[in-house]
Design an enzyme around this catalytic site. Sequence first.
Site, PDB file in Angstrom:
ATOM      1  N   ASP A   1      10.161   2.480   0.560  1.00 28.64           N
ATOM      2  CA  ASP A   1      10.398   1.079   0.898  1.00 28.64           C
ATOM      3  C   ASP A   1       9.130   0.555   1.577  1.00 28.64           C
ATOM      4  O   ASP A   1       8.167   1.292   1.817  1.00 28.64           O
ATOM      5  CB  ASP A   1      11.655   0.932   1.777  1.00 28.64           C
ATOM      6  CG  ASP A   1      12.207  -0.496   1.711  1.00 28.64           C
ATOM      7  OD1 ASP A   1      11.493  -1.397   1.220  1.00 28.64           O
ATOM      8  OD2 ASP A   1      13.345  -0.728   2.157  1.00 28.64           O
TER       9      ASP A   1
HETATM   10  C1  NOJ Z   1      12.220  -4.095   2.080  1.00 31.07           C
HETATM   11  C2  NOJ Z   1      13.638  -3.969   1.627  1.00 31.07           C
HETATM   12  O1  NOJ Z   1      14.296  -3.005   2.415  1.00 31.07           O
HETATM   13  C3  NOJ Z   1      13.790  -3.620   0.165  1.00 31.07           C
HETATM   14  O2  NOJ Z   1      15.154  -3.753  -0.175  1.00 31.07           O
HETATM   15  C4  NOJ Z   1      12.930  -4.477  -0.690  1.00 31.07           C
HETATM   16  O3  NOJ Z   1      13.110  -4.147  -2.043  1.00 31.07           O
HETATM   17  C5  NOJ Z   1      11.479  -4.307  -0.258  1.00 31.07           C
HETATM   18  N1  NOJ Z   1      11.336  -4.714   1.123  1.00 31.07           N
HETATM   19  C6  NOJ Z   1      10.516  -5.093  -1.124  1.00 31.07           C
HETATM   20  O4  NOJ Z   1      10.618  -6.438  -0.847  1.00 31.07           O
END
Ligand code: NOJ
Length: 753
Positions: free
Chosen positions: A281
């Site tokens: 993530d």
């Molecule tokens: C953080 C989030 O937790 C995740 O769900 C998301 O896909 C990513 N950022 C990218 O934006």
Amino acid sequence: MKRIILILLVFIASQVSAQDAKMNAFISGLMAKMTLEEKIGQLNLITPGWGIPTGSVVSTDVEGKIKSGKVGGMFGVIGAEKVRQAQDMAVKSTRLKIPLMFGSDVIHGHKTIFPIPLGISCSWDTALIRHSAIVAAEEATADGLNWVFSPMVDVSRDPRWGRVSEGSGEDPFLGSQIAASMVKGYQGASLADKKTVLACVKHFALYGAAEGGRDYNSVDINRTRMYNDYLSPYKAAVDAGVATIMTSFNDIDGVPATGNKWLLSDLLRRDWKFNGMIVSDYTSVNEMSNHRLGNLQEVSAMAIRAGLDMDMVGEGFLTTLKKSLEEKRISLADIDRACRKVLEAKYKAGLFDDPYRYIDESRKSEILTQAKRDFARSIATQSFVLLKNTNNTLPIKKSQRIALVGPLANDRSNMLGTWAVSGDPQLSVPVMEGLMKQTSSSVNIAYAKGANLTDDSVLAKQANVFGMRAEIDKRTPAAMLEEALAIARSSDVVVAVVGEASEMSGEAASRSDITLPPSQVKLIHALYATGKPVVLVIMSGRPLALTNVVDGASSILQTWHAGIEAGNAIADVLYGVVNPSGKLSMSFPYSVGQVPVYHSQKTTGRPMDPNNKFSTKYLDVPNGPLYPFGFGLSYTQFSYSDIRLSANSMNATGSITATVTLTNTGFRDGAEVVQLYIEDKVRSITPPAKELKGFQKVFLKAGEAKTISFTIDVNLLKFWNSELKHVAEPGAFEVWIGGSSAEVKTAGFTLMK
Ligand code: NOJ
């Protein structure tokens, strides 16, 4: 017949392995030409900064990095022209011309925004949900994308956690069906098709169990609970062939998911045979340092050794892996494996055949079409849950004078809900507009805002991080209230549209108090005091604790954040053009003090007994929720016959059919979600009270009856025991069938030795 099927299966398997062999040969050939730096470059996922005219400035020197082969993929670049610009840099300027992959948070639609996923899950309609992913993939690919960061399948039993809005609620069985449907919808029959995308199941794993419902907080779950209650939706996505998987921010057994070898290599790769790509993530590699596992070099090495392939934004891989290799903290095999996985994802998406496959400016016409908006409207109506409807206050007759009040009654900015990164709130339909369109003369609808979403400027400020969502009116609360009461008094029915701003849920939007903000509670109580029937239309990204507003309401329609067509869809249901059929996928608590409250809770050694002090209970609220999982009313009524079982016992190779007759006893056509629950009467580890094991959404004309059957075989009776073996233990079981987890018929049977 069996022979033909076997021959067919052997043929398909040989084709698949021939395709794999071709891919492997291609990638091996390519990797043989790659330098170490180029391999590490493929592991870098960035979001644009200077050099590409879109998105927030996060990664620096984007253009330079792409041209020097230091980028494997991007997200936050939207639109065919912009994607082309970036792809040109990769395929025209780099030595090996390896194309980039382009991702985005397409969570509930791309530009045609559907209801938030929690809402969609309340449709319990997997075909519809699959179709929503097909439509989203078509629109995303028409905008240059080939990878979506969805589905989010984190089971959560804590409505304080803002991200419940992005998932499918509390139940692993329902969540698994939805996860598989979405993956199949996004990825279609071939990943290389111009209209399909690589899906990315997230957040692996257990992200929905953050302590206290506080986002990013620690998770501590024992293994049997993990296996029985939380893991199956991720597994279902893997079994459905999901191409990529995103790790979560939390730790598991004290090791952050992003660097957790047990999770990524033992469970995911070895046990589940996942052969796609694993991405972190957003900066979750770097954040392992905040988790106190070492400096950036150490945590990056730990993550790649654990099995992580791609590093989102933080560039820990880009900046430290070479050094770690020289110092023998990691091996070349680690880098090769990760690089191969990234290249495989691109290969499967067809990008080596044609890097511009998804870049077709002429497909702009497929974005935000009327047909897509019509679909958004229809899926929104399916996501609404009718929680209360006394005296058939709903549906409203078009001749009735409506007082339309509430901070969300004439609002565009909150309709899309959280995680609608490419959606334009200005294109959404407010409730007032939706109602007006369906009313012959506008004199029947009077509007007043009545109250601010919140009077609390600190909360409002946090809700306004991505633009004005919770505006505090210049008028005094008293003046706003008086205006609303005046129109309420001269109406036949009051429709109060209340709830949360879209950014009061979602990422980093946990709440410790999940009641409606006081400004709105005050408005609602004042409306009740007028004596007029009051319909509450509630928009929220989570189950709210509605106890303090339930009693005075004539009707309550839970609409979540319903997407671009919110107002039209809400008008469809308020006026009875569509009969609501949604069922809750997450329990609504009486109060936050009960949380977690969910339908499959265990009975404990001192089961609840109101007459026994020493039984498991609260002194001040019931144990059960205000509205249970699976609950939802209709404008018609359904009745269930007793359950008929085809036998009273079965053995491990047999099955039993459980049948009920469902009758629409009301005067309107409607759909009902028939739910099957199974209770394990005795087993080697404490069982849940009962578990969802099947459901069917059935449409019945007024007066019509249908026979509904479920086949129960040993697989439905299995659970993970204390040795983490998936077993069914002989003994007594109870079957429950009904229209909610709290209203069921029962029948018993025995699984023989
Ligand atoms: C953080 C989030 O937790 C995740 O769900 C998301 O896909 C990513 N950022 C990218 O934006």
